[in-house]
Design a protein around this motif. Structure first.
Motif, short mmCIF file in Angstrom:
data_model
loop_
_atom_site.label_atom_id
_atom_site.label_comp_id
_atom_site.label_asym_id
_atom_site.label_seq_id
_atom_site.Cartn_x
_atom_site.Cartn_y
_atom_site.Cartn_z
N HIS A 1 -7.01 18.25 -23.44
CA HIS A 1 -7.66 18.07 -24.75
C HIS A 1 -7.44 19.30 -25.64
N HIS A 2 -7.39 20.48 -25.03
CA HIS A 2 -7.21 21.71 -25.79
C HIS A 2 -5.74 22.12 -25.91
N GLY A 3 -4.84 21.28 -25.40
CA GLY A 3 -3.41 21.57 -25.54
C GLY A 3 -2.92 22.71 -24.68
N ASP A 4 -3.59 22.96 -23.55
CA ASP A 4 -3.22 24.10 -22.71
C ASP A 4 -2.11 23.78 -21.71
N VAL A 5 -1.79 22.50 -21.54
CA VAL A 5 -0.80 22.10 -20.53
C VAL A 5 0.09 20.99 -21.09
N LEU A 6 1.30 20.88 -20.53
CA LEU A 6 2.10 19.68 -20.74
C LEU A 6 1.62 18.61 -19.77
N ARG A 7 1.60 18.94 -18.49
CA ARG A 7 1.06 18.03 -17.49
C ARG A 7 0.42 18.81 -16.35
N SER A 8 -0.82 18.44 -16.03
CA SER A 8 -1.41 18.81 -14.75
C SER A 8 -1.02 17.71 -13.78
N VAL A 9 -0.66 18.06 -12.57
CA VAL A 9 -0.23 17.07 -11.58
C VAL A 9 -1.09 17.21 -10.33
N VAL A 10 -1.73 16.12 -9.94
CA VAL A 10 -2.52 16.08 -8.71
C VAL A 10 -1.55 15.96 -7.53
N LEU A 11 -1.69 16.83 -6.55
CA LEU A 11 -0.93 16.73 -5.31
C LEU A 11 -1.86 16.28 -4.19
N LEU A 12 -1.42 15.34 -3.39
CA LEU A 12 -2.24 14.81 -2.29
C LEU A 12 -1.51 15.02 -0.97
N PRO B 1 8.17 15.01 -5.63
CA PRO B 1 7.23 13.99 -6.12
C PRO B 1 6.50 14.43 -7.39
N ALA B 2 6.11 15.70 -7.49
CA ALA B 2 5.37 16.17 -8.65
C ALA B 2 6.18 16.01 -9.93
N ALA B 3 7.48 16.21 -9.84
CA ALA B 3 8.34 16.12 -11.03
C ALA B 3 8.70 14.68 -11.35
N VAL B 4 9.22 13.94 -10.39
CA VAL B 4 9.74 12.60 -10.70
C VAL B 4 8.62 11.59 -10.89
N GLY B 5 7.43 11.86 -10.34
CA GLY B 5 6.32 10.94 -10.58
C GLY B 5 5.98 10.80 -12.05
N LEU B 6 6.28 11.85 -12.84
CA LEU B 6 5.99 11.81 -14.27
C LEU B 6 6.81 10.77 -15.01
N LEU B 7 7.90 10.31 -14.39
CA LEU B 7 8.67 9.23 -14.99
C LEU B 7 7.87 7.93 -15.02
N VAL C 1 0.87 -1.18 0.00
CA VAL C 1 0.00 0.00 0.00
C VAL C 1 0.90 1.22 0.00
N VAL C 2 0.62 2.14 -0.95
CA VAL C 2 1.44 3.34 -1.11
C VAL C 2 0.57 4.57 -0.88
N ALA C 3 1.03 5.46 -0.01
CA ALA C 3 0.38 6.75 0.17
C ALA C 3 0.83 7.65 -0.97
N VAL C 4 -0.09 7.97 -1.87
CA VAL C 4 0.25 8.71 -3.07
C VAL C 4 0.48 10.18 -2.73
N GLN C 5 1.59 10.73 -3.22
CA GLN C 5 1.90 12.14 -3.01
C GLN C 5 1.62 12.97 -4.25
N SER C 6 1.77 12.39 -5.42
CA SER C 6 1.52 13.11 -6.66
C SER C 6 1.13 12.13 -7.75
N CYS C 7 0.34 12.63 -8.72
CA CYS C 7 -0.03 11.80 -9.86
C CYS C 7 -0.33 12.69 -11.06
N GLY C 8 0.41 12.50 -12.15
CA GLY C 8 0.20 13.29 -13.35
C GLY C 8 -1.06 12.87 -14.09
N VAL C 9 -1.68 13.83 -14.77
CA VAL C 9 -2.87 13.56 -15.57
C VAL C 9 -2.39 13.24 -16.99
N CYS C 10 -2.41 11.96 -17.34
CA CYS C 10 -1.87 11.46 -18.59
C CYS C 10 -3.00 11.22 -19.59
#
Length: 361
Positions: free
Chosen positions: A350-361, A154-160, A33-42
């Protein structure tokens, strides 16, 4: 004891996602079980919501994540509570024909958690790419956890965990970009820009970014592109050839995954050059081309699966480069959001406004 946490669910095809209470069981043998700190919107999460992956609704979305191990199940010896990890969807089995050939990055029998996470009424959820990380805590196989430097953001490296690794790996692992090579990347979203970053890391001297959106081309220059081509203003093949003395580039990476962009990649490469397909096509897409063109141009035509990465090898290495200031993963984080803003993030993507939105928890 099972826990109840908040997570983002897609209940039916095309319906807006909802934030719901989800039951996460204690880890069983081989699980964590992992407590999620960040997750990119892919974009893959959007494909799940739209029914483009399969129809095993409801889905627990999210997979591009980093977090801290909270607990582990029986038999897990290489992880411990408190470990900072990036989640991956290639937990190699070590036993399939790819693994036994010494090519575990092609593992054909990757591990996932055996137990399901469920809605409050007991309905099992299908986790995106076997992870499901738009959630406060998630259950995964221990092999899906790759330990990295805990000082990293976490926000940056989670994208890997998905898109950035797919792009960097498409250039370095699949495309074999090396010192002095010329590279073109078609499609400058998150994966395409990561391919540009990978080409730069590998020592490419000319990196040509191709897109129809001038905003994205500017972003690509910030990541490492040396030249840009707006494909909406003329023939991108001619433009790429014009920048390479008429020859084309050593490697062309198609980060879009459409018949027209793949053909552009095919004809924009030098003789004996390499085409890498990392953009994901839909099942209905087809290509019709003269067979003689394949023979006469030579070279290699490759598909890149997850950047042909081996998480245990590649994640720590790339995080170290990030910590040294040699790989700017922060540049891929366009905004940070909450779980309640995932649906809006899909719209921005969808509209190309971002490279990545990242959810922070």
């Amino acid at each position: 004891m099972a826990q109840q946490v908040r997570g983002v669910v897609a209940r039916s095809k095309g319906a807006p996602v909802t934030v719901e209470t989800i039951t996460v069981p204690d880890p069983g043998p081989g699980e964590a079980v992992v407590a999620v700190q960040s997750c990119g919107v892919c974009h893959t999460d959007l494909h799940y919501r739209e029914g483009g992956i399969n129809d095993e609704f409801p889905f627990l979305l999210g997979h591009e994540a980093a977090g801290v191990v909270e607990s582990v199940g029986e038999g897990v010896t290489d992880l411990a509570p408190g470990d900072f990890v990036i989640l991956n969807w290639r937990a190699v089995c070590g036993k399939c024909r790819a693994c036994l050939k010494g090519k575990p990055w092609y593992c054909f029998d990757t591990h996932n958690a055996k137990q399901p996470m469920t809605l409050e009424d007991g309905t099992p959820l299908t986790p995106a790419l076997g992870i499901g990380a738009f959630i406060e805590k998630t259950l995964v196989h221990s092999g899906q956890c790759t330990k990295v430097d805990p000082e990293a953001s976490p926000a940056a490296v989670g994208l890997l965990g998905c898109g950035v690794m797919a792009g960097i790996g498409a250039a370095i692992n699949t495309g074999g970009v090396g010192r002095g090579d010329t590279v073109a990347v078609i499609g400058c979203g998150g994966v395409g820009d990561a391919a540009i970053a990978g080409a730069k890391l590998a020592g490419a001297t000319k990196i040509i970014a191709v897109d129809v959106d001038d905003r994205k081309l500017e972003w690509a220059k910030g990541i490492g592109a040396t030249h840009t081509v707006n494909a909406g203003s003329g023939d991108p093949v001619e433009a790429i050839q014009g920048l390479t003395e008429g020859f084309g580039t050593d490697v062309v990476i198609d980060a879009v995954g459409r018949p027209e962009t793949w053909k552009q990649a095919f004809y924009a490469r030098d003789l004996a050059g390499t085409v890498v397909l990392v953009g994901v096509p839909t099942p209905d897409m087809k290509i019709e081309m003269p067979l003689i063109d394949f023979f006469s141009r030579g070279g290699a035509l490759k598909s890149s699966w997850y950047g042909d990465c081996l998480p245990s090898r590649d994640f720590p290495y790339l995080v170290d480069l990030y910590r040294q200031g040699r790989l700017d993963l922060d540049a891929f984080v366009s905004e940070t959001i909450t779980l309640d803003q995932v649906e809006q993030a899909f719209d921005k993507m969808h509209h190309g406004d971002v490279l990545r939105s990242v959810v922070l928890l």
